[in-house]
Each structure stands twice: as C-alpha cells, then as structure tokens.
Design a protein around this motif. Structure first.
Motif, PDB file in Angstrom:
ATOM      1  N   THR A 101       0.822  -1.211   0.000  1.00 51.77           N
ATOM      2  CA  THR A 101       0.000   0.000   0.000  1.00 51.77           C
ATOM      3  C   THR A 101       0.859   1.266   0.000  1.00 51.77           C
ATOM      4  OG1 THR A 101      -0.195  -0.178   2.407  1.00 51.77           O
ATOM      5  CG2 THR A 101      -1.976  -1.106   1.089  1.00 51.77           C
ATOM      6  N   LYS A 102       2.026   1.216   0.651  1.00 55.61           N
ATOM      7  CA  LYS A 102       2.894   2.388   0.674  1.00 55.61           C
ATOM      8  C   LYS A 102       3.345   2.751  -0.735  1.00 55.61           C
ATOM      9  CE  LYS A 102       7.147   4.153   2.793  1.00 55.61           C
ATOM     10  NZ  LYS A 102       8.289   3.841   3.703  1.00 55.61           N
ATOM     11  N   GLU A 103       3.751   1.750  -1.520  1.00 60.87           N
ATOM     12  CA  GLU A 103       4.166   1.998  -2.897  1.00 60.87           C
ATOM     13  C   GLU A 103       2.983   2.452  -3.746  1.00 60.87           C
ATOM     14  OE1 GLU A 103       7.455  -1.057  -4.239  1.00 60.87           O
ATOM     15  OE2 GLU A 103       6.064  -2.053  -2.868  1.00 60.87           O
ATOM     16  N   LEU A 104       1.802   1.859  -3.506  1.00 60.76           N
ATOM     17  CA  LEU A 104       0.609   2.272  -4.243  1.00 60.76           C
ATOM     18  C   LEU A 104       0.357   3.757  -4.060  1.00 60.76           C
ATOM     19  CD1 LEU A 104      -2.129   1.555  -5.755  1.00 60.76           C
ATOM     20  CD2 LEU A 104      -3.109   1.385  -3.468  1.00 60.76           C
ATOM     21  N   HIS A 105       0.335   4.231  -2.804  1.00 59.62           N
ATOM     22  CA  HIS A 105       0.057   5.645  -2.536  1.00 59.62           C
ATOM     23  C   HIS A 105       1.126   6.539  -3.142  1.00 59.62           C
ATOM     24  CE1 HIS A 105      -3.468   5.156  -0.038  1.00 59.62           C
ATOM     25  NE2 HIS A 105      -2.851   4.238   0.698  1.00 59.62           N
TER      26      HIS A 105
END
Length: 383
Positions: free
Chosen positions: A295-299
């Motif tokens: 999720t960190k990379e997605l955001h």
C-alpha cells in the motif's frame, strides 16, 4: 457516446447493430498501422500467440489452413500472393493498441472480445465466409476490396476439401474499397469477402457471443456448486400408480419445480454471468508482476500521478446486489459495501481508470488493499 466516425452510438445500435452492414469512411483519420507485417510474423512465431495462415490454393487444394506457432523459415517459403496471416488477441501483445477497444464501449465490456490482425499481400484473403458474431473491420495499412451482403447460415453451400467454412458460388450485394482509417461493420451471418489490393493490414474488432449451450451448461454447473444443491428429491405426496413403469404428470411437475426454482434465481444468474464473462481468455496473459507492491508503494505512485491501467487481457464488470456492489475482475468477485462501492464503476468505465478518483478512494485502507490485490494478481499495472 459516438461511434468512431461521428455517428451517434444510440442511432447505430438502433439502426445497424445486428441488422445491416455499415461503411464508415475515415472512422480513424490519419491512422497508420501500429504493427508491421514483419512484427506480425514475429508474433506468429511465439508459443503463446494464437496465429493462422490461410493459403487460397495449396498445390491444388483450396483454402488450406495452418495453425501457429510457425518457424521463421515458413514465411520465406510462402507464395508471393494469395495468402493471409491472422494473429489473434493483438491488443494483448501490443499494449498501445488496447485503448482502441475503448472506442467501442457503447456495448458492455463483457461483449467485447479482442483485436485480430490480418496481413495479406496482393490478392490475399480468407475466402468468402460469414461469422457468427459482430465485427468491425478497420483498415490499418494498404487497401482491401470488400464484397458483402446477404444472410448466410449452416445451410449455405460450402467449398469442399477445405477445413474452413468457405461459401461456394457466393456473390455479395455490395462492393466497397477500404483505405487506411476506413471501417466496415458486419452483423452476424452476413456473407463477406475481403481481397487485398496491395500489401495490407486489417484490424478486426470482435465481440463475444456465448452460445445457448455455453449459457445453459455454464449456469447449471455454477448452480451445482451452490449450497443445497446436493439435497435429494422429496415427494411426500407420492400416490400408488396403476403401473409402476409410468412417469406420471406429478413426477414431471415435481422435477420441473426444482428446475424452475433454480433457473429463476436471477441474483445467482447475475453472479455466474459476472464470473463467466470476466474470466480471462488466456492464463498466459494475466500473470502476477515480478515484484509485488504494498500500500505504501501504491500511494506513492498515485501521488506522483502515475496512471493505472488494465492488463491487456483483463476483464472488468460490476453489478449492484441489494445494499452491496459486486466487482468482477478476471473471474473473481469482490463484494463492496458502503462508500467503497464507488470504486466499481470507476474501475470498469475504461481501460485507463480515472487516476484522480482512484487516488482519492485509495485513502480508504480497504480500497487501497483492493487495488494492491488487483495489481499483485496482474489485473492492473502502472504505466
């Protein structure tokens, strides 16, 4: 919405769809082929690519068919004219072609199939025939002369000695020459014959049309896996018969009630349709990425304005179910509640979903988790 070329989509569906052919001049002005003949030949040598060669006269045998993959040397031994190379699912292998399908989303996503490329030197064709599905034939390179018109079916005379369904002694009702950017729509069952006037590439935008057999067997198999499907027949009102060999009206009515109750469950039918129509055409296309994201990379990617798009072989659809929305992606179902439901129509509207809207919705941890899941399954990727 408009048909490529400017015709109102509602008018097209009302007056032409599955009714009569339509020629659209310069549907795609200035179009140049996204692939070359050599690139198509290269794809036809790949194991995962579905390809065919049709030769009009192979040592006296009419309309012979060869299935790929091919060895490169095969193209060196082909005759100089009167043959055709067909490459299926071109939008899967040439990503820049995939947005072309978005121009035809005046029909539901689940009815769109893929893009096939047809290359032929002068005189090349696949013979006079008819298809059982709707098709748009878009000229991408060179010129092709089309003869078309007249309804055909299984009773139409065919050429013998060929594995193809070539119409015998067929004459079209209309003749048109298509140049790059021109497009021809043909409904199911309409006879047609396209002949290359020079080296030409035609792109066929095809549509899915499941057979009644596919629908009935597919849905019945789905029903057999639902809770309660294993219960046995009950007939507490059974009465003595004068002959035990008789299958009575009461017995038939009892079985009919079971069938009617099962087939009458429209919610289950919709669930099956979502799974069935989004199942990927090939398991070789929708594959997980080499490096999963979190999720960190997605955001981070969304905040930097990167664009998410569908895998070229993926299919997306959705349907409301009471207070929930079912999102179907590549044969899988995701049930969405409350405000999370808003992501379904955004993901399904285009092969390049609205990045701004996705970035806003991804602030919800559940939806960011959904997007990460779809990316790590291979259904979505960042351009």
């Amino acid at each position: 919405m408009q048909l490529p070329g400017g015709l109102d989509a509602a008018v097209f569906l009302r007056d032409y769809w599955q009714k009569k052919p339509l020629v659209v001049r310069q549907a795609f002005p200035g179009l140049s082929s996204p692939v070359t003949p050599d690139e198509l030949a290269g794809l036809a040598c790949e194991q995962a690519v579905e390809s065919r060669i049709v030769i009009e006269n192979d040592n006296g045998r009419p309309w012979q068919l060869e299935n790929g993959p091919f060895e490169p040397q095969r193209f060196e031994s082909l005759p100089s004219t009167h043959w055709t190379l067909l490459v299926q699912g071109l939008d899967h292998w040439v990503p820049e072609l995939s947005p072309l399908l978005d121009q035809f989303r005046f029909v539901p996503n689940w009815r769109l199939d893929d893009i096939m490329a047809s290359y032929a030197p002068e005189g090349g064709s696949v013979g006079p025939h008819y298809d059982q599905y709707d098709v748009f034939l878009l000229q991408a390179q060179g010129r092709r002369e089309w003869h078309f018109g007249g309804q055909c079916d299984d009773s139409s005379p065919r050429v013998q000695g060929t594995p193809l369904r070539i119409l015998e002694a067929w004459q079209g009702e209309e003749t048109q020459i298509l140049e790059p950017g021109d497009m021809l729509y043909l409904p199911p069952g309409v006879g047609h014959h396209g002949i290359a006037l020079d080296d030409c590439i035609t792109l066929s935008i095809g549509f899915r049309a499941p057979s009644h057999d596919d629908i009935l067997t597919g849905f019945s198999d789905f029903l057999c896996n639902q809770p309660g499907a294993g219960q046995l027949l009950k007939d507490p009102e059974l009465e003595v018969q004068t002959n035990p060999g008789l299958i009575s009206d009461a017995s038939v009515a009892g079985i009919a009630r079971i069938v009617e109750q099962a087939l009458g469950k429209q919610d289950l039918l919709a669930l099956w349709l979502g799974h069935y129509t989004t199942a990927p055409k090939s398991n070789d296309i929708v594959v997980p990425p080499d490096e999963p994201i979190d999720t960190k990379e997605l955001h981070a990617d969304l905040e930097h304005g990167q664009t998410l798009r569908w895998n070229e072989g993926s299919r997306f659809a959705y349907r409301p179910f009471g207070e929930q929305v079912a999102l179907f992606v590549d044969g899988e179902r995701y049930m969405l509640n409350g405000e999370a439901q808003a992501i379904a129509p955004i993901l399904c509207a285009s092969s390049e979903p609205d990045s701004t809207a996705l970035a806003r919705l991804a602030q919800d941890p559940a939806l960011s988790g959904l997007l990460v899941t779809l990316i790590n399954h291979g259904s979505l990727y960042f351009e």
